[in-house]
Design an enzyme around this catalytic site. Structure first.
Site, PDB file in Angstrom:
ATOM      1  N   LYS A 116       0.770  -1.025  -0.142  1.00  0.00           N
ATOM      2  CA  LYS A 116       0.551  -0.119  -0.122  1.00  0.00           C
ATOM      3  C   LYS A 116       0.700   1.316   0.286  1.00  0.00           C
ATOM      4  O   LYS A 116      -0.114   2.257  -0.327  1.00  0.00           O
ATOM      5  CB  LYS A 116      -1.177  -0.100   1.188  1.00  0.00           C
ATOM      6  CG  LYS A 116      -2.257  -1.191   1.127  1.00  0.00           C
ATOM      7  CD  LYS A 116      -3.251  -1.032   2.048  1.00  0.00           C
ATOM      8  CE  LYS A 116      -4.135  -1.921   2.107  1.00  0.00           C
ATOM      9  NZ  LYS A 116      -3.685  -3.650   1.883  1.00  0.00           N
ATOM     10  N   GLU A 183      -1.110   6.624   7.634  1.00  0.00           N
ATOM     11  CA  GLU A 183      -1.766   7.567   7.246  1.00  0.00           C
ATOM     12  C   GLU A 183      -3.171   8.819   8.168  1.00  0.00           C
ATOM     13  O   GLU A 183      -4.062   7.715   9.508  1.00  0.00           O
ATOM     14  CB  GLU A 183      -2.519   6.704   6.321  1.00  0.00           C
ATOM     15  CG  GLU A 183      -3.795   5.840   6.183  1.00  0.00           C
ATOM     16  CD  GLU A 183      -4.317   5.191   4.802  1.00  0.00           C
ATOM     17  OE1 GLU A 183      -4.145   5.210   3.989  1.00  0.00           O
ATOM     18  OE2 GLU A 183      -5.399   4.634   4.375  1.00  0.00           O
ATOM     19  N   HIS A 218     -13.062  -2.998  10.358  1.00  0.00           N
ATOM     20  CA  HIS A 218     -12.595  -3.302   8.587  1.00  0.00           C
ATOM     21  C   HIS A 218     -12.944  -4.117   7.378  1.00  0.00           C
ATOM     22  O   HIS A 218     -11.872  -3.933   6.815  1.00  0.00           O
ATOM     23  CB  HIS A 218     -10.804  -2.848   9.202  1.00  0.00           C
ATOM     24  CG  HIS A 218     -11.197  -1.813   9.879  1.00  0.00           C
ATOM     25  ND1 HIS A 218     -11.206  -0.440   9.791  1.00  0.00           N
ATOM     26  CD2 HIS A 218     -10.397  -1.683  11.041  1.00  0.00           C
ATOM     27  CE1 HIS A 218     -10.574  -0.035  11.151  1.00  0.00           C
ATOM     28  NE2 HIS A 218      -9.815  -0.539  11.724  1.00  0.00           N
ATOM     29  N   GLU A 270      -6.047   2.244  -2.097  1.00  0.00           N
ATOM     30  CA  GLU A 270      -5.379   1.420  -2.151  1.00  0.00           C
ATOM     31  C   GLU A 270      -6.267   0.230  -3.941  1.00  0.00           C
ATOM     32  O   GLU A 270      -7.353   0.738  -4.012  1.00  0.00           O
ATOM     33  CB  GLU A 270      -5.383   0.019  -1.455  1.00  0.00           C
ATOM     34  CG  GLU A 270      -6.758  -0.643  -0.585  1.00  0.00           C
ATOM     35  CD  GLU A 270      -6.494  -2.399  -0.010  1.00  0.00           C
ATOM     36  OE1 GLU A 270      -5.444  -2.833  -0.067  1.00  0.00           O
ATOM     37  OE2 GLU A 270      -6.776  -2.068   1.108  1.00  0.00           O
ATOM     38  N   ARG A 274      -7.303  -8.448  -8.241  1.00  0.00           N
ATOM     39  CA  ARG A 274      -7.876  -9.765  -8.271  1.00  0.00           C
ATOM     40  C   ARG A 274      -9.485  -9.467  -7.836  1.00  0.00           C
ATOM     41  O   ARG A 274      -9.500  -8.127  -7.906  1.00  0.00           O
ATOM     42  CB  ARG A 274      -7.230 -10.514  -6.339  1.00  0.00           C
ATOM     43  CG  ARG A 274      -8.050  -9.736  -5.606  1.00  0.00           C
ATOM     44  CD  ARG A 274      -7.808 -10.208  -4.746  1.00  0.00           C
ATOM     45  NE  ARG A 274      -7.688  -9.657  -2.816  1.00  0.00           N
ATOM     46  CZ  ARG A 274      -9.240  -9.115  -2.562  1.00  0.00           C
ATOM     47  NH1 ARG A 274      -9.451  -9.323  -2.665  1.00  0.00           N
ATOM     48  NH2 ARG A 274      -8.576  -7.757  -1.082  1.00  0.00           N
TER      49      ARG A 274
END
Length: 615
Positions: A116, A183, A218, A270, A274
């Protein structure tokens, strides 16, 4: 042309890929660990190859073992699914080096976006350096992370060090990489993402938007497409940024670019290189099969110049074997019966009689509803979940239904803090239908009057005790000459499988199914309690019991018997179903006993420690 595909994964996503392969005339190959020997994905594949062991590191995360299985089985292509090795560039290279087709992006693209921190640099962004009070709140994230693991919100500077340590530990365990970064944390933001699909001829599609704001730990719980309430300008900006990210790494195949949206401003999070868990909502809205498109792209076919037009709205709910009222604790056991209405799409890796174990993610299934409007899709999904037959461990089904019907969700005013604000109300809504315990008791009493239940003289009512949603319930009924009776209701019919009650002139049917002490009455789940509690099951006050089966991953540094602990202080951490669970001191006092050590396997209810409360 691809003729045989090995799916380097398990459960729901393996079954999902196999479905498309069968429709395309492609032979399927499964891999399975010892814990998955009887799993659905291993049963439905044309061929299955054993990966010896149970731990993910020894099985689904062993790239060499999976490539060897693909070659041995005669597969000519590998689909990675999601999770495990799906975003591992070295695994992609190993597949290609073995002469197999890789149904995914180039290893170089995976590598560029795998971290990331590197992904942010590609997008012209950078993580925070030294954190100060002015930067709070912040989010600690695993650089190689996914699925919410290795993430911690920090609101006080003094908590940063512990959060970094905890995130590093979880990231190293889950991904083999303990790198983390910090972040800014955007309060009350919306999690919005863009599905992309790119071919080898330079065409990149941006397939609408998805809102994934309802999350726990999350990890996403409910997703929908398109993301409601976005302006045309913001939608265009998100599509532009997503395509730019794909072109920056010469992306090929299906991928997702994720953003945090606050107002009309988008923050890049991000890029997932996939297929995403929530891809079905995009498929429903655009009328395409993303797995089939992945296979076509891997075969070298070109996409059309423009993607198909979107139609309607789709909503997806993830059904987990977990108890939201107990800090989302994962649940294990036998899934006795599992059926959902045909009005919705069901993607699952389980069927009747399957065991839900401790080794993997607790997601049972995804239910997807598609309709012309958002309101219709939401209503359709909530109704299907409510009518689903779920006999087995506790699930988050009731939470999902209540979430879908919550005013904040129905009016599209939700954000990532939804469960922080509403979990208590959504997860702790009593025991459900108030007449379900009575129906269970009457079904159990069926036929007993012939063998002594009825008395010729008035007697005390019969009593049954049940536990539901953490509450103990006691119900009363009588055997009479006319049959079974209960106060306040008329018993129209009662047998072992069906009870019909009339309440205030309204007749209601209750379907009753029993598995030992576990009883299911319509959508309610009850546990029959013994008439007299077992005195041997008692524990000393302050005992900390394992809330689930799992592995002790670590004990608080310096913790020893005799130490003084504070209420809420973390004492040890359990890992179960790919998540860490913190065990804290129930009160301020002295640690009187410690029965846990790192690496120790424990069963549910095992005694971990005892805290002697301060007088």
């Amino acid at each position: 042309m691809i003729t045989s595909v090995l799916v380097a994964n398990r459960g729901e996503i393996a079954c999902r890929v196999f479905r498309t392969c069968r429709e395309s005339g492609i032979r399927t190959v499964a891999v399975y660990s010892d814990a998955d020997a009887n799993a659905l994905h291993a049963r439905v594949a044309d061929t299955a190859v054993r990966l010896p062991g149970a731990a993910p590191a020894d099985t689904y995360l062993d790239a060499g073992l999976i490539v060897k299985a693909a070659v041995a089985s005669g597969a000519d292509a590998v689909h990675p699914g999601y999770g495990f090795l799906s975003e591992n560039a070295d695994f992609a290279r190993a597949v290609l080096d073995a002469g197999l087709v890789w149904i995914g992006p180039p290893p170089e693209a995976i590598e560029a976006m795998a971290s990331k921190t590197r992904a942010k640099e590609l997008m012209g962004l950078a993580p925070l350096g030294e954190v100060t009070e002015a930067d709070l709140p912040v989010l600690v994230k695993a650089a190689a992370g996914g699925g919410g693991r290795g993430m911690r919100i920090v609101r006080r500077l003094e908590d940063l060090s512990a959060a970094l340590e905890s995130a590093r530990s979880e990231a190293a365990s889950a991904f083999g990489d303990g790198e983390v970064f910090v972040e800014p944390y955007v309060e009350n933001g919306r999690h919005v993402e863009v599905q992309i699909l790119a071919d080898t001829h330079g065409t990149v599609w941006a397939l609408g938007t998805r809102d994934c704001s309802l999350q726990r730990r999350h990890q996403k719980v409910i997703e929908e497409s398109p993301a409601p309430g976005l302006s045309e300008q913001l939608t265009h900006e998100l599509h532009t940024l997503a395509v730019r990210a794909a072109r920056a790494v010469e992306y090929v195949g299906a991928g997702t670019v994720e953003f945090l949206v606050a107002g009309d401003k988008a923050h890049f999070l991000e890029m997932n290189t996939r297929l995403q868990v929530e891809h079905p909502v995009t498929e429903a809205v655009f009328g395409i099969d993303l797995v089939a498109e992945q296979i076509r792209v891997a075969e070298g076919h070109a996409l059309a110049d423009d993607p198909p037009r979107a139609r309607g709205h789709a909503v997806e709910a993830r059904l987990y074997a977990e108890d939201p009222a107990r800090d989302w604790a994962p649940q294990t056991g036998t899934l006795h019966r599992f059926a959902v209405p045909e009005s919705v799409r069901l993607d699952t890796g389980f069927t009747d009689g399957d065991d839900i174990g401790v080794h993997y993610d607790p997601m049972l299934a995804k239910l997807v509803a598609h309709a012309p409007t958002r309101a219709e899709a939401v209503r359709k999904l909530a109704g299907a979940l409510e009518r689903a037959t779920l006999h087995g461990p506790v699930t988050n089904r009731d939470l999902l239904v209540r979430s879908l019907r919550h005013e904040e969700f129905t009016t599209a005013r939700m954000d990532t803090g939804f469960y922080d604000r509403h979990l208590t109300d959504l997860a702790c809504c009593g025991t459900g239908d108030p007449y379900a315990p009575l129906a269970a008791a009457l079904a159990d009493a069926h036929g007993r009057s012939r063998f002594g239940g009825w008395r010729n003289v008035p007697s005390r009512p019969q009593t049954k005790r049940y536990e539901a949603a953490g509450e103990e319930i006691e119900v009363h009924y009588r055997h009479t000459r006319a049959g079974l009776e209960a106060d306040g209701v008329r018993v129209v019919h009662a047998d072992a499988a069906l009870v019909v009650l009339e309440v205030d002139g309204v007749r209601r049917n209750f379907e009753v199914t029993r598995y030992g002490d576990e009883i299911h009455v319509n959508a309610a789940r009850l546990t029959a309690l013994p008439r007299f509690p077992d005195p041997t099951a008692q524990h000393a006050p302050g005992s900390l019991l394992a809330p689930m089966p799992g592995t002790v991953v670590r004990v608080a540094e310096g913790l020893a018997v005799g130490a003084t602990v504070e209420a809420g202080q973390p004492l040890l951490w359990l890992e179960a179903m790919k998540m860490e669970h913190k065990i804290t001191a129930p009160s301020t006092g002295t640690l009187a006993a410690l029965h846990a050590a790192p690496g120790q396997q424990v069963t549910v209810g095992a005694l971990l420690a005892v805290v002697q409360p301060t007088s």
